[in-house]
Design a protein around this motif. Structure first.
Motif, PDB file in Angstrom:
ATOM      1  N   PHE A   1      38.994  43.417  48.320  1.00 32.06           N
ATOM      2  CA  PHE A   1      40.235  43.103  49.040  1.00 32.06           C
ATOM      3  C   PHE A   1      40.355  41.597  49.271  1.00 32.06           C
ATOM      4  CE2 PHE A   1      42.338  42.076  53.018  1.00 32.06           C
ATOM      5  CZ  PHE A   1      43.544  42.743  52.909  1.00 32.06           C
ATOM      6  N   THR A   2      39.305  40.995  49.815  1.00 32.41           N
ATOM      7  CA  THR A   2      39.350  39.572  50.139  1.00 32.41           C
ATOM      8  C   THR A   2      39.524  38.736  48.884  1.00 32.41           C
ATOM      9  OG1 THR A   2      37.887  40.002  52.012  1.00 32.41           O
ATOM     10  CG2 THR A   2      38.162  37.723  51.359  1.00 32.41           C
TER      11      THR A   2
ATOM     12  N   ILE B   1      39.777  43.716  58.984  1.00 33.58           N
ATOM     13  CA  ILE B   1      40.591  44.421  58.002  1.00 33.58           C
ATOM     14  C   ILE B   1      40.839  45.869  58.450  1.00 33.58           C
ATOM     15  CG2 ILE B   1      40.611  45.325  55.644  1.00 33.58           C
ATOM     16  CD1 ILE B   1      39.097  42.793  54.790  1.00 33.58           C
ATOM     17  N   ILE B   2      39.778  46.549  58.868  1.00 32.30           N
ATOM     18  CA  ILE B   2      39.888  47.946  59.263  1.00 32.30           C
ATOM     19  C   ILE B   2      40.878  48.123  60.413  1.00 32.30           C
ATOM     20  CG2 ILE B   2      38.642  49.811  60.450  1.00 32.30           C
ATOM     21  CD1 ILE B   2      36.220  49.133  58.714  1.00 32.30           C
ATOM     22  N   TRP B   3      40.708  47.352  61.479  1.00 31.20           N
ATOM     23  CA  TRP B   3      41.577  47.530  62.649  1.00 31.20           C
ATOM     24  C   TRP B   3      42.995  47.032  62.398  1.00 31.20           C
ATOM     25  CZ3 TRP B   3      40.359  50.927  66.052  1.00 31.20           C
ATOM     26  CH2 TRP B   3      39.009  51.233  66.271  1.00 31.20           C
ATOM     27  N   GLY B   4      43.144  46.086  61.483  1.00 28.10           N
ATOM     28  CA  GLY B   4      44.483  45.669  61.089  1.00 28.10           C
ATOM     29  C   GLY B   4      45.226  46.808  60.410  1.00 28.10           C
ATOM     30  N   PHE B   5      44.556  47.467  59.457  1.00 30.68           N
ATOM     31  CA  PHE B   5      45.177  48.598  58.757  1.00 30.68           C
ATOM     32  C   PHE B   5      45.504  49.745  59.708  1.00 30.68           C
ATOM     33  CE2 PHE B   5      43.106  47.527  54.410  1.00 30.68           C
ATOM     34  CZ  PHE B   5      44.183  46.714  54.113  1.00 30.68           C
ATOM     35  N   LEU B   6      44.516  50.143  60.509  1.00 28.41           N
ATOM     36  CA  LEU B   6      44.703  51.309  61.376  1.00 28.41           C
ATOM     37  C   LEU B   6      45.796  51.068  62.417  1.00 28.41           C
ATOM     38  CD1 LEU B   6      40.992  52.440  61.941  1.00 28.41           C
ATOM     39  CD2 LEU B   6      42.699  53.431  60.390  1.00 28.41           C
TER      40      LEU B   6
ATOM     41  N   ALA C   1      44.041  41.876  63.453  1.00 30.90           N
ATOM     42  CA  ALA C   1      43.256  41.512  62.267  1.00 30.90           C
ATOM     43  C   ALA C   1      42.795  40.062  62.358  1.00 30.90           C
ATOM     44  CB  ALA C   1      44.086  41.737  61.006  1.00 30.90           C
ATOM     45  N   LEU C   2      43.708  39.199  62.819  1.00 31.39           N
ATOM     46  CA  LEU C   2      43.418  37.770  62.911  1.00 31.39           C
ATOM     47  C   LEU C   2      42.252  37.477  63.848  1.00 31.39           C
ATOM     48  CD1 LEU C   2      44.351  34.736  62.484  1.00 31.39           C
ATOM     49  CD2 LEU C   2      45.833  35.085  64.454  1.00 31.39           C
ATOM     50  N   VAL C   3      42.297  38.040  65.062  1.00 36.06           N
ATOM     51  CA  VAL C   3      41.300  37.669  66.072  1.00 36.06           C
ATOM     52  C   VAL C   3      40.010  38.474  65.964  1.00 36.06           C
ATOM     53  CG1 VAL C   3      43.069  36.866  67.671  1.00 36.06           C
ATOM     54  CG2 VAL C   3      42.247  39.234  67.825  1.00 36.06           C
TER      55      VAL C   3
ATOM     56  N   ARG D   1      48.097  40.547  55.090  1.00 36.96           N
ATOM     57  CA  ARG D   1      47.500  39.615  54.120  1.00 36.96           C
ATOM     58  C   ARG D   1      47.403  38.220  54.738  1.00 36.96           C
ATOM     59  NH1 ARG D   1      51.228  40.860  48.844  1.00 36.96           N
ATOM     60  NH2 ARG D   1      51.520  43.097  49.223  1.00 36.96           N
ATOM     61  N   TYR D   2      48.505  37.786  55.353  1.00 37.09           N
ATOM     62  CA  TYR D   2      48.516  36.468  55.980  1.00 37.09           C
ATOM     63  C   TYR D   2      47.493  36.393  57.110  1.00 37.09           C
ATOM     64  CZ  TYR D   2      53.041  35.954  53.579  1.00 37.09           C
ATOM     65  OH  TYR D   2      54.047  35.881  52.647  1.00 37.09           O
ATOM     66  N   ALA D   3      47.431  37.451  57.911  1.00 40.00           N
ATOM     67  CA  ALA D   3      46.546  37.453  59.077  1.00 40.00           C
ATOM     68  C   ALA D   3      45.081  37.433  58.658  1.00 40.00           C
ATOM     69  CB  ALA D   3      46.829  38.670  59.948  1.00 40.00           C
ATOM     70  N   VAL D   4      44.736  38.210  57.640  1.00 37.79           N
ATOM     71  CA  VAL D   4      43.343  38.246  57.189  1.00 37.79           C
ATOM     72  C   VAL D   4      42.926  36.885  56.652  1.00 37.79           C
ATOM     73  CG1 VAL D   4      41.802  39.214  55.435  1.00 37.79           C
ATOM     74  CG2 VAL D   4      43.266  40.726  56.777  1.00 37.79           C
TER      75      VAL D   4
END
Length: 444
Positions: free
Chosen positions: A252-253, A405-410, A391-393, A122-125
């Motif tokens: 989500f956002t 978001i997708i790559w952060g979750f996976l 997710a951040l970058v 959440r913080y990273a997004v």
């Protein structure tokens, strides 16, 4: 507890001054999809009015609601420009995201969804969206340009447009740091005035201003509101299976942006619901922001209404903390701010004078404001830090909030399972991962 009506009104004015930049910035972003500037401006004002009014009268919170920064970037640069959707289909996706948000706001479904999303992500997004907005600001100002050798580079400082943008950015930053009321909108106005000579006394803006040599062009003061975008959403084609990742990304956002705002505002003004009478003495204290359910329902209605009016989703604004710092504590703050938006329905010719390089400093600084959550990520805990970092970058690097978001979750799921932390991967998150894989497989 009693509150001074004068204090509440002044706080409402302060919150409006802190958020009114969206009246100009939102049309400047969404008009890049082909939507008319005047139509988006009308939709922006109407959404800000109705959303803030509902927040004040129904949720009774001193929080301004307007089209969200980050959400407008996702609408323009990911959904329309990146995926090739028509603006009408994208508006339909906004509407369905609002409906889904409304459904999630009923009962405990919303709480269950919130609990599935790892907090570091959440913080990273949030911070990643801030970087994305900053990149858009630099690009709009032609400060960051394409380069076949290095992908991107900084433009020449001899360019009058670049020099004017840099001056505007530094001036606006100084105003913000000195906590001048309405700092961002003052910066926009001063940068516009500084850009007036371009194409008249020096430089040539033809390459970036649709062939017009002068960067700033006055087209009048008043005009009747442009209601052409109302009801232009495509409800049928926006329900295609391939577009559900877009709808999910909007939800989500919007959801976590709203929750972050409500938590931050509650902390700033001590605006919490009272603890239950049966709270055990030794139990941990969980303080919920005041009227959270009604506030989230207001955000959901604002998102649904946004699709109908012709703009990106509405959300609560963290800048509302400015009014709270002035002593505002009741819904009257939001009602006052709502009413102050309305006169701008008739000022679209005047506001269209403002060039992209004048709103670009605001985008860069809003990006800076959104970086604060990354300080809460445990960077020394690598199984948390690496998914959060991706997710951040990837949001700015891929020019897509969805991909971040997708790559952060996976990556979170794969790394946690690989290091034996299955308890940090709830079953519901695996379901979300399945949707992420479907989104990648479909090419989006």
């Amino acid at each position: 507890m009693t509150y001074s009506r004068r204090t509440e009104v002044l706080a409402g004015i302060s919150s409006f001054l802190a958020t009114m930049y969206i009246i100009v910035v939102n049309p400047s972003i969404l008009s890049q999809t082909g939507l008319p500037f005047s139509g988006v401006l009308t939709a922006t004002v109407l959404l800000s009015f109705f959303g803030s009014l509902m927040m004040g009268l129904y949720a009774r919170n001193p929080i301004v609601v307007a089209p969200g920064m980050g959400l407008n970037a996702f609408f323009t640069f990911t959904a329309v420009k990146g995926m090739g959707l028509s603006p009408q289909v994208a508006l339909g996706a906004v509407f369905w995201a609002g409906i889904l948000f409304l459904l999630l706001s009923v009962g405990r479904v919303r709480s269950a969804i919130v609990g599935l999303i790892p907090v570091p992500l959440r913080y990273a997004v949030s911070a990643g969206i801030g970087l994305f907005i900053t990149l858009i600001g630099f690009e709009n100002a032609r400060f960051i340009i394409g380069n076949p050798a290095t992908l991107v580079s900084i433009a020449s400082v001899h360019d009058p447009v670049v020099l004017t943008f840099v001056a505007g950015l530094l001036l606006t930053a100084i105003l913000v740091v000195r906590q001048i009321p309405g700092a961002i909108i003052i910066g926009i106005v001063l940068t516009t005035l500084a850009a007036w000579p371009i194409g008249r006394w020096w430089g040539d803006a033809s390459a970036i201003n649709f062939g017009r040599k002068a960067l700033v062009n006055y087209n009048g003061l008043f005009a009747t509101p442009d209601f052409s975008l109302i009801g232009q959403l495509d409800l049928v084609n926006s329900l295609q299976w391939s577009l559900w990742p877009v709808i999910f990304a909007f939800v989500f956002t919007d959801l976590f942006d709203s929750i972050s705002t409500f938590v931050g505002v509650a902390e700033a003004g001590n605006l919490y619901d009272p603890l239950p009478d049966n709270q055990p003495a030794n139990a941990p204290v969980f303080r919920q922001p005041r009227n959270l359910n009604r506030s989230l329902l207001t955000d959901a209605v604002a998102t649904t209404l946004a699709g109908v009016l012709g703009t990106s989703p509405g959300t609560a604004y963290i800048e509302s903390a400015v009014g709270i710092a002035q002593g505002g504590r009741t819904g009257l703050v939001a009602v006052v701010a709502a009413c102050l938006f309305l006169p701008f329905l008739f000022l679209s010719p005047l506001l269209s004078v403002i060039p992209a390089i004048a709103t670009a400093p605001a985008l860069v600084l809003v990006g800076a404001f959104m970086m604060q959550p990354i300080t809460r990520i445990r960077w020394e805990q690598l199984d948390d830090a690496i998914p959060a970092f991706l997710a951040l970058v990837l949001i700015p690097f891929s020019y897509s909030i969805t991909q971040g978001i997708i790559w952060g979750f996976l990556s979170w799921t794969v790394i946690k399972l690989a290091v034996g932390k299955r308890h940090e991967v709830p079953t519901g998150l695996l379901v979300i991962d399945a949707f992420c894989l479907l989104a990648l497989w479909s090419g989006h």
